[in-house]
Scaffold this active site. Sequence first.
Site, short mmCIF file in Angstrom:
data_model
loop_
_atom_site.label_atom_id
_atom_site.label_comp_id
_atom_site.label_asym_id
_atom_site.label_seq_id
_atom_site.Cartn_x
_atom_site.Cartn_y
_atom_site.Cartn_z
CG HIS A 62 47.31 34.55 42.64
ND1 HIS A 62 46.19 35.23 42.87
CD2 HIS A 62 47.08 33.62 41.78
CE1 HIS A 62 45.25 34.74 41.75
NE2 HIS A 62 45.91 33.64 41.14
CG ASP A 98 46.42 37.96 44.48
OD1 ASP A 98 47.00 38.06 43.56
OD2 ASP A 98 45.38 37.28 44.59
CB SER A 148 44.28 31.09 40.59
OG SER A 148 44.72 31.93 39.71
#
Length: 267
Positions: free
Chosen positions: A245, A217, A95
């Site tokens: 995610h 996502d 991320s």
Amino acid sequence: MDVDRRNNITVVGDPQGPVVVLAHGFGCDQNMWRLTVPALAGNHRVVLFDYVGSGRSDLSAFSEDRYGSLDGYAQDVVEVCEALDLRDAVFVGHSVSAMIGVLAAGMAAERIGALVMIAPSPRYIDDDGYRGGFSAEDIDELLASLESNYLGWSAAMAPVIMGNAERPELGEELANSFCATHPDMARVFARTTFLSDSRDDLGTVRVPTLVLECTEDAIAPREVGAFVHRAVPGSTLVTLDATGHCPHLSAPEATNEAITAFLTSLR
């Protein structure tokens, strides 16, 4: 400065193997890699750490001035690499850590020799000709909710971020991780994350790069994965058979297979 203590550094695996650094995302800590480490430790020296404000890091080292920008977190990465005297490490960032890795590689090119970006997003807010997945109003509401009731926000958002509604235990784990993060420090990291714009930095990458995206996502839609792939010179894009995610938790076998194949290609 005791970087080892500050960032709660852990080193496992083959001491003589190629180095892989695993970097967690917002609201998480190094424990989120527990399903990845076994797949790497047999042939690699695996380095894990917690960003200041997360996990078992030294909370007294937190500074809103430093961590109010992604550069502060990237400096953490550089100092972890320097403390261990790492060279040509493969940096695996989940991320927001994917963008932190880009910045760190620019700060210390000799330390980071390749990047793996898991569910990256250089900008979360939509812009002209760019879809980040959120409007500016969406992000304002998200941050306002987080700042007014962090525990409530964590319980509500974790299942959305994780996806995989049929496996609620995954969302519960992420919520628990969020709740274990100091609220004031989480507020700073959240603003730093969701208001960031690292699109221009992608073109500066000069190392082999693997971009991993999921089929669905809510935080980093596939348009973002395609954008990152186009923007990073010579990068490889792999779409995992996974949703949510956090594929290293929801689909560890597919994620580990993609990472290990990339590591093999670097030899």
